[in-house]
Motif scaffolding. Structure first.
Motif, PDB file in Angstrom:
ATOM      1  N   GLU A 349       4.688   5.020   8.269  1.00 54.70           N
ATOM      2  CA  GLU A 349       4.973   3.753   8.932  1.00 54.70           C
ATOM      3  C   GLU A 349       3.702   3.165   9.532  1.00 54.70           C
ATOM      4  O   GLU A 349       2.864   3.880  10.085  1.00 54.70           O
ATOM      5  CB  GLU A 349       6.043   3.936  10.008  1.00 54.70           C
ATOM      6  N   ILE A 350       3.582   1.830   9.434  1.00 56.77           N
ATOM      7  CA  ILE A 350       2.369   1.115   9.814  1.00 56.77           C
ATOM      8  C   ILE A 350       2.736   0.005  10.779  1.00 56.77           C
ATOM      9  O   ILE A 350       3.742  -0.693  10.584  1.00 56.77           O
ATOM     10  CB  ILE A 350       1.685   0.513   8.554  1.00 56.77           C
ATOM     11  N   ASN A 351       1.924  -0.186  11.822  1.00 57.86           N
ATOM     12  CA  ASN A 351       2.211  -1.243  12.781  1.00 57.86           C
ATOM     13  C   ASN A 351       1.409  -2.510  12.473  1.00 57.86           C
ATOM     14  O   ASN A 351       0.704  -2.587  11.461  1.00 57.86           O
ATOM     15  CB  ASN A 351       2.004  -0.759  14.220  1.00 57.86           C
ATOM     16  N   ALA A 352       1.500  -3.488  13.343  1.00 59.09           N
ATOM     17  CA  ALA A 352       0.931  -4.812  13.067  1.00 59.09           C
ATOM     18  C   ALA A 352      -0.582  -4.789  12.867  1.00 59.09           C
ATOM     19  O   ALA A 352      -1.127  -5.631  12.146  1.00 59.09           O
ATOM     20  CB  ALA A 352       1.293  -5.773  14.192  1.00 59.09           C
ATOM     21  N   ASP A 353      -1.263  -3.847  13.489  1.00 58.33           N
ATOM     22  CA  ASP A 353      -2.720  -3.757  13.387  1.00 58.33           C
ATOM     23  C   ASP A 353      -3.179  -2.878  12.235  1.00 58.33           C
ATOM     24  O   ASP A 353      -4.339  -2.472  12.191  1.00 58.33           O
ATOM     25  CB  ASP A 353      -3.310  -3.232  14.703  1.00 58.33           C
ATOM     26  N   HIS A 354      -2.263  -2.572  11.335  1.00 55.41           N
ATOM     27  CA  HIS A 354      -2.542  -1.662  10.220  1.00 55.41           C
ATOM     28  C   HIS A 354      -2.780  -0.238  10.710  1.00 55.41           C
ATOM     29  O   HIS A 354      -3.342   0.589   9.986  1.00 55.41           O
ATOM     30  CB  HIS A 354      -3.754  -2.124   9.387  1.00 55.41           C
ATOM     31  N   ASP A 355      -2.389   0.038  11.938  1.00 49.98           N
ATOM     32  CA  ASP A 355      -2.545   1.384  12.472  1.00 49.98           C
ATOM     33  C   ASP A 355      -1.411   2.281  11.978  1.00 49.98           C
ATOM     34  O   ASP A 355      -0.287   1.834  11.743  1.00 49.98           O
ATOM     35  CB  ASP A 355      -2.536   1.382  14.003  1.00 49.98           C
ATOM     36  N   LEU A 356      -1.724   3.569  11.836  1.00 48.10           N
ATOM     37  CA  LEU A 356      -0.721   4.558  11.451  1.00 48.10           C
ATOM     38  C   LEU A 356       0.230   4.765  12.620  1.00 48.10           C
ATOM     39  O   LEU A 356      -0.175   5.166  13.707  1.00 48.10           O
ATOM     40  CB  LEU A 356      -1.437   5.866  11.095  1.00 48.10           C
ATOM     41  N   ASP A 357       1.504   4.446  12.432  1.00 49.52           N
ATOM     42  CA  ASP A 357       2.482   4.558  13.502  1.00 49.52           C
ATOM     43  C   ASP A 357       3.082   5.960  13.539  1.00 49.52           C
ATOM     44  O   ASP A 357       3.058   6.626  14.567  1.00 49.52           O
ATOM     45  CB  ASP A 357       3.581   3.509  13.318  1.00 49.52           C
ATOM     46  N   ARG A 358       3.617   6.418  12.398  1.00 49.18           N
ATOM     47  CA  ARG A 358       4.122   7.777  12.321  1.00 49.18           C
ATOM     48  C   ARG A 358       4.306   8.166  10.849  1.00 49.18           C
ATOM     49  O   ARG A 358       4.361   7.305   9.976  1.00 49.18           O
ATOM     50  CB  ARG A 358       5.427   7.963  13.076  1.00 49.18           C
ATOM     51  N   ILE A 359       4.400   9.474  10.604  1.00 49.66           N
ATOM     52  CA  ILE A 359       4.603  10.019   9.269  1.00 49.66           C
ATOM     53  C   ILE A 359       5.815  10.944   9.336  1.00 49.66           C
ATOM     54  O   ILE A 359       5.922  11.763  10.255  1.00 49.66           O
ATOM     55  CB  ILE A 359       3.381  10.827   8.799  1.00 49.66           C
ATOM     56  N   TYR A 360       6.704  10.839   8.372  1.00 49.51           N
ATOM     57  CA  TYR A 360       7.857  11.731   8.371  1.00 49.51           C
ATOM     58  C   TYR A 360       8.456  11.820   6.983  1.00 49.51           C
ATOM     59  O   TYR A 360       8.179  11.005   6.101  1.00 49.51           O
ATOM     60  CB  TYR A 360       8.923  11.256   9.369  1.00 49.51           C
ATOM     61  N   CYS A 361       9.262  12.842   6.785  1.00 45.72           N
ATOM     62  CA  CYS A 361      10.018  13.001   5.553  1.00 45.72           C
ATOM     63  C   CYS A 361      11.465  12.614   5.839  1.00 45.72           C
ATOM     64  O   CYS A 361      11.998  12.974   6.899  1.00 45.72           O
ATOM     65  CB  CYS A 361       9.969  14.442   5.064  1.00 45.72           C
TER      66      CYS A 361
END
Length: 364
Positions: A349-361
């Protein structure tokens, strides 16, 4: 895309200090172990486990990644500067995402026992092409052969798309299901999966600049096979939905004409299912709000105009992006995939600033 959390900037500096030998491995080991246990990389070849790996096993994994990190960081930094034009290099993102994801791809490839066909889906501006470039570089440094293929490379010829547009004027832009040569994709992916190094494979390529931006096929790229195929695109792996969903579809699907177009595209999506069956795995790059794509496209066009190139106006961008939303609306087709483990193996998942928000399966 850069990884963030409240302590992210200091974590980036911590990695820089370690690379410069201003910190020792024992000093940073506890921090790395704690960080590792919060990510879905806690197992080597399976989705997130219910319990983390034993600390001893984590320590071994961390040490192996540290060795990788020290070896690859200078080379990858140069690659991102020279090939991608980056002014800064996110060491934190290399640690949190690129290296463990590349290692996960290697483990997946070993598990399937043949060239891995790895799908990568992401809307406009999510960074899927950049991620594919970076993963390719890391994997190639490990001695693997990587083939990058985009759904765009499978577009029908300019002449065929002109004929489609004459038959159905609603397909005025390339992109939606119906504008690709699915049979070509099936042939290429099957040849890559067979992995016969003695038979060269023609990888189709597409030049978007031809015909005043309408684009057309160009000469293929010939390769002798690949260990891993990164097949990326804005709707790779997307499946048709129940047409009744269009009766209450979100904007910009507002009129009966919009709903009729959405139904037509949904029907044409059925022809892509044999192509998706060739995928061994699928990774989803997901903006926490799909409307970010419009914002990102505006930023990209503004940067192009500032550099002296031609670009679309805000009104043209809005119309262009909404055309894609009308064909395959993200809320209807993409959002549900985040929770479907039988379709998606990993969500980034990516937020508005192209930052990595979270990773999950996705939960099974």
């Amino acid at each position: 895309m850069t990884a963030t959390d409240p302590s992210q900037f200091s974590f980036n500096n911590l990695l820089a200090d370690w690379l410069a030998d201003r910190m020792t491995t024992p000093q940073i080991q506890p921090i790395l172990e704690q960080r590792w246990l919060s990510y879905p990389w806690r197992t080597d070849a399976q989705p997130i486990a219910n319990s983390p790996k034993p600390i001893g096993a984590v320590a071994q994994t961390i040490q192996a990644q540290l060795d990788q990190f020290r070896s690859l960081a200078p080379k990858l930094h140069s690659f991102c500067q020279d090939s991608l034009g980056w002014q800064t290099f996110p060491l934190d993102l290399m640690w949190d995402l690129w290296l463990p994801l590349a290692n996960r791809l290697v483990s997946w490839q070993r598990a399937v026992g043949h060239p891995l066909i790895q799908g990568l889906i992401g809307g406009q501006g999510t960074g899927k092409t950049t991620l594919a470039q970076i993963l390719s570089y890391i994997l190639e440094q490990q001695g693997l052969q990587v083939c990058r293929l985009s759904i765009d490379d499978l577009y029908k010829t300019y002449a065929d798309r002109q004929q489609l547009q004459q038959t159905d004027p609603r397909f005025r832009w390339r992109g939606p299901p119906g504008t690709h040569d699915v049979s070509l994709g099936l042939t290429v992916l099957e040849q890559l999966r067979q992995g016969n190094a003695s038979v060269p494979i023609a990888i189709p390529r597409f030049d978007k600049s031809l015909h005043h931006g309408a684009g057309d096929r160009i000469d293929p790229e010939w390769i002798t096979g690949a260990d891993i195929v990164l097949f990326e695109g804005w709707f790779v792996g997307v499946r048709p939905i129940d047409p009744i969903a269009f009766e209450t579809a979100p904007p910009p699907i507002c009129s009966e004409a919009d709903r009729a177009f959405a139904r037509e595209v949904n029907t044409r999506l059925q022809a892509y299912l044999p192509l998706w069956e060739k995928l061994d795995r699928l990774i989803l790059l997901y903006p926490v709000d799909y409307r970010f794509s419009q914002q990102w496209r505006q930023q990209a066009e503004q940067n192009m105009i500032a550099s002296g190139k031609s670009g679309m106006s805000d009104a043209e961008i809005r119309e262009f992006v909404e055309y894609f939303w009308k064909s395959l609306h993200p809320e209807l087709f993409i959002a549900p995939m985040r929770h479907q483990s039988n379709q998606v193996d990993l969500v980034i998942e990516i937020n508005a600033d192209h930052d990595l928000d979270r990773i999950y399966c996705p939960a099974a």
